[in-house]
Design a protein around this motif. Structure first.
Motif, PDB file in Angstrom:
ATOM      1  N   ILE A  34      22.328  30.276   5.953  1.00 38.68           N
ATOM      2  CA  ILE A  34      23.438  30.141   5.010  1.00 38.68           C
ATOM      3  C   ILE A  34      22.998  29.337   3.790  1.00 38.68           C
ATOM      4  CG2 ILE A  34      25.732  29.119   4.662  1.00 38.68           C
ATOM      5  CD1 ILE A  34      26.271  29.761   7.647  1.00 38.68           C
ATOM      6  N   ARG A  35      22.257  28.247   4.013  1.00 35.32           N
ATOM      7  CA  ARG A  35      21.792  27.446   2.886  1.00 35.32           C
ATOM      8  C   ARG A  35      20.838  28.241   1.994  1.00 35.32           C
ATOM      9  NH1 ARG A  35      21.870  23.520   6.843  1.00 35.32           N
ATOM     10  NH2 ARG A  35      19.655  23.825   7.308  1.00 35.32           N
ATOM     11  N   ALA A  36      19.980  29.062   2.627  1.00 39.42           N
ATOM     12  CA  ALA A  36      19.059  29.894   1.854  1.00 39.42           C
ATOM     13  C   ALA A  36      19.819  30.896   0.990  1.00 39.42           C
ATOM     14  CB  ALA A  36      18.101  30.620   2.798  1.00 39.42           C
ATOM     15  N   LYS A  37      20.888  31.472   1.537  1.00 41.63           N
ATOM     16  CA  LYS A  37      21.702  32.407   0.761  1.00 41.63           C
ATOM     17  C   LYS A  37      22.383  31.696  -0.399  1.00 41.63           C
ATOM     18  CE  LYS A  37      22.732  35.807   4.389  1.00 41.63           C
ATOM     19  NZ  LYS A  37      23.805  36.400   5.222  1.00 41.63           N
ATOM     20  N   ASP A  38      22.898  30.495  -0.135  1.00 40.75           N
ATOM     21  CA  ASP A  38      23.559  29.724  -1.193  1.00 40.75           C
ATOM     22  C   ASP A  38      22.580  29.402  -2.321  1.00 40.75           C
ATOM     23  OD1 ASP A  38      25.951  29.760   0.125  1.00 40.75           O
ATOM     24  OD2 ASP A  38      25.747  27.738   0.979  1.00 40.75           O
ATOM     25  N   LYS A  39      21.367  29.029  -1.945  1.00 39.25           N
ATOM     26  CA  LYS A  39      20.356  28.718  -2.956  1.00 39.25           C
ATOM     27  C   LYS A  39      20.008  29.957  -3.778  1.00 39.25           C
ATOM     28  CE  LYS A  39      15.792  26.652  -3.606  1.00 39.25           C
ATOM     29  NZ  LYS A  39      15.335  27.692  -4.534  1.00 39.25           N
ATOM     30  N   ALA A  40      19.904  31.118  -3.097  1.00 41.63           N
ATOM     31  CA  ALA A  40      19.598  32.360  -3.805  1.00 41.63           C
ATOM     32  C   ALA A  40      20.695  32.707  -4.805  1.00 41.63           C
ATOM     33  CB  ALA A  40      19.407  33.495  -2.797  1.00 41.63           C
ATOM     34  N   ILE A  41      21.946  32.480  -4.417  1.00 40.74           N
ATOM     35  CA  ILE A  41      23.071  32.741  -5.322  1.00 40.74           C
ATOM     36  C   ILE A  41      23.005  31.815  -6.538  1.00 40.74           C
ATOM     37  CG2 ILE A  41      25.586  32.562  -5.561  1.00 40.74           C
ATOM     38  CD1 ILE A  41      25.734  33.485  -2.606  1.00 40.74           C
TER      39      ILE A  41
END
Length: 432
Positions: free
Chosen positions: A411-418
């Protein structure tokens, strides 16, 4: 019965037959069954004759051993999803209907153990008579001296001496142990307590019920109910000797066996719970719409709080059903291990839902809801048990939380990508 999940034409035909059988044979037999159980010590020495009549009729209708999934050659060829729709129907009459179909615990779980892990000899000796409804069985895991919600605590010893195992332990809440038809126990204990893996210390052995050293101490009461003739008993095993050929799957593989057994068993309880909830709601609706029963000049259903309760009950039952069907469907697609999260969610949600529904139905009946004149008091006891049996709520919630929290890095990786993509778009003049 409608569902967003597809079932076969054969299953739909079985649904029709089963609804008729439960409504016209099982439900009318409830009161007769209870009267035939008897009193005192007789409650543990005989079986109500009407049950054998019901079993014979269920066999003749093809409503027999419906629980065993299609992956087993011994089964009727139904999926777990299809069985869920049928199991719900039997839940309307939980004291009589499941046994009449040879689909009651603990036999269903034990039959699946024999079908999945048993040797040809073990199947012939125990699975065949169990599936014929000739004998009954018990599963001995929970212990009186330790917290058995963590099965690694189990202290019963299974020691190999030559060509035999010697079993010593003190169990309780052993369902089926009081039944005069109980001919076999599946006993879980530690065969290798020194193993570095706490999940490889346990084994399960087959113990014939007439083996010397077995003492059924007493039936345990559940809110005053003893559930005779089946019972949930305290049992002692003292120097009980069985041949090494009675091991199930192999030494140290007890956890593997119980995981294969408990997953389907947990969801079966939830399936029946939906049927119990439906009957509790029906019982309440019949009561509150009765024109002869009025308070403050109005039929009970005319009171806003009563009507609101009915609406809430319908929402919760339908939500619970969808969760159960989704879990059963996941078992069909990924097996019980792959459906752990769905099973756990259903196991927590559905018994709690059932408790709330029954409690509202009891409240609408007033004092009558607490009495033997309606099924609600016994239903309430059974519903409360389900929040402890096969793992308490807390264990399943903890397991679910563990699964969910493992997604933290993702989830954190997705947030960072966004965020990075947002910065990129801004740097590009708000152009994609």
């Amino acid at each position: 019965m409608t569902s967003i999940f597809e079932v076969s034409p054969r299953c739909r035909e079985l649904q029709k037959k089963l609804i008729d059988f439960v409504e016209n044979d099982c439900l009318p037999a409830e009161e007769i069954y209870e009267s035939q159980v008897g009193t005192g010590a007789n409650r543990w020495t005989s079986v109500p004759p009407i049950m054998e009549d019901l079993k014979a009729k269920a066999k003749s209708l093809g409503l027999w051993n419906l629980f065993l999934p299609k992956s087993y050659p011994e089964g009727p060829g139904l999926t777990n999803l299809e069985y869920a729709t049928l199991c719900e129907i039997t839940g309307r009459c939980p004291r009589v209907a499941p046994e009449a179909l040879n689909c009651s615990a603990p036999d269903t779980g034990n039959m699946e153990v024999f079908a999945k892990y048993g040797t040809p000899e073990q199947k012939q000796k125990y699975l065949v008579p169990l599936m014929n409804g000739e004998i009954r069985s018990a599963f001995a895991m929970t212990e009186i001296a330790v917290s058995s919600s963590d099965a690694t605590n189990i202290e019963t010893r299974i020691e190999r001496v030559g060509d035999n195992y010697i079993i010593n332990g003190h169990k309780w809440w052993i369902s089926g142990a009081g039944d005069p038809r109980c001919k076999v126990y599946l006993v879980m204990g530690k065969s290798d307590p020194g193993n570095k893996s706490k999940y490889r210390q346990q084994s399960i052995v087959i113990v014939p019920a007439d083996t010397p050293g077995i003492e059924v101490v007493r039936p345990m009461m559940v809110f005053g109910y003893d559930d005779a003739p089946e019972g949930h008993c305290e049992v002692k095993f003292t120097n009980v000797k069985v041949p090494v050929s009675n091991i199930v799957l192999g030494e140290g593989r007890g956890f593997e066996v119980i995981q294969g057994r408990l997953g389907p068993g947990r969801i079966h309880h939830c399936m029946r719970a939906i049927g119990m909830a439906e009957r509790a709601l029906d019982t309440m609706i019949a009561r509150v719409t009765d024109p002869s029963r009025r308070t403050f000049g109005k039929v009970l259903a005319s009171h806003g709080t009563v009507a609101a309760d009915v609406g809430k009950m319908r929402i919760e039952i339908n939500a619970g059903r969808l969760m159960v069907l989704a879990a059963a469907d996941k078992i069909d697609k990924l097996d019980a291990k792959g459906a752990l999260r769905d099973i756990a969610m259903a196991k927590v949600m559905v018994p709690q839902m059932l408790q709330r529904v029954i409690d509202l139905a009891i409240q609408a009946h007033g004092a009558a809801g607490l009495s033997q004149d309606f099924p609600l008091a016994r239903f309430a006891a059974g519903a409360r048990v389900l929040r402890i049996a096969d793992g308490p709520d807390e264990v399943h919630v903890q397991q679910l939380a563990k699964f969910e929290l493992l997604r933290g890095d993702e989830i954190r990786a997705k947030d960072k990508a966004i965020k990075d993509r947002r910065t990129q778009i801004r740097d590009n003049g708000s152009k994609l």
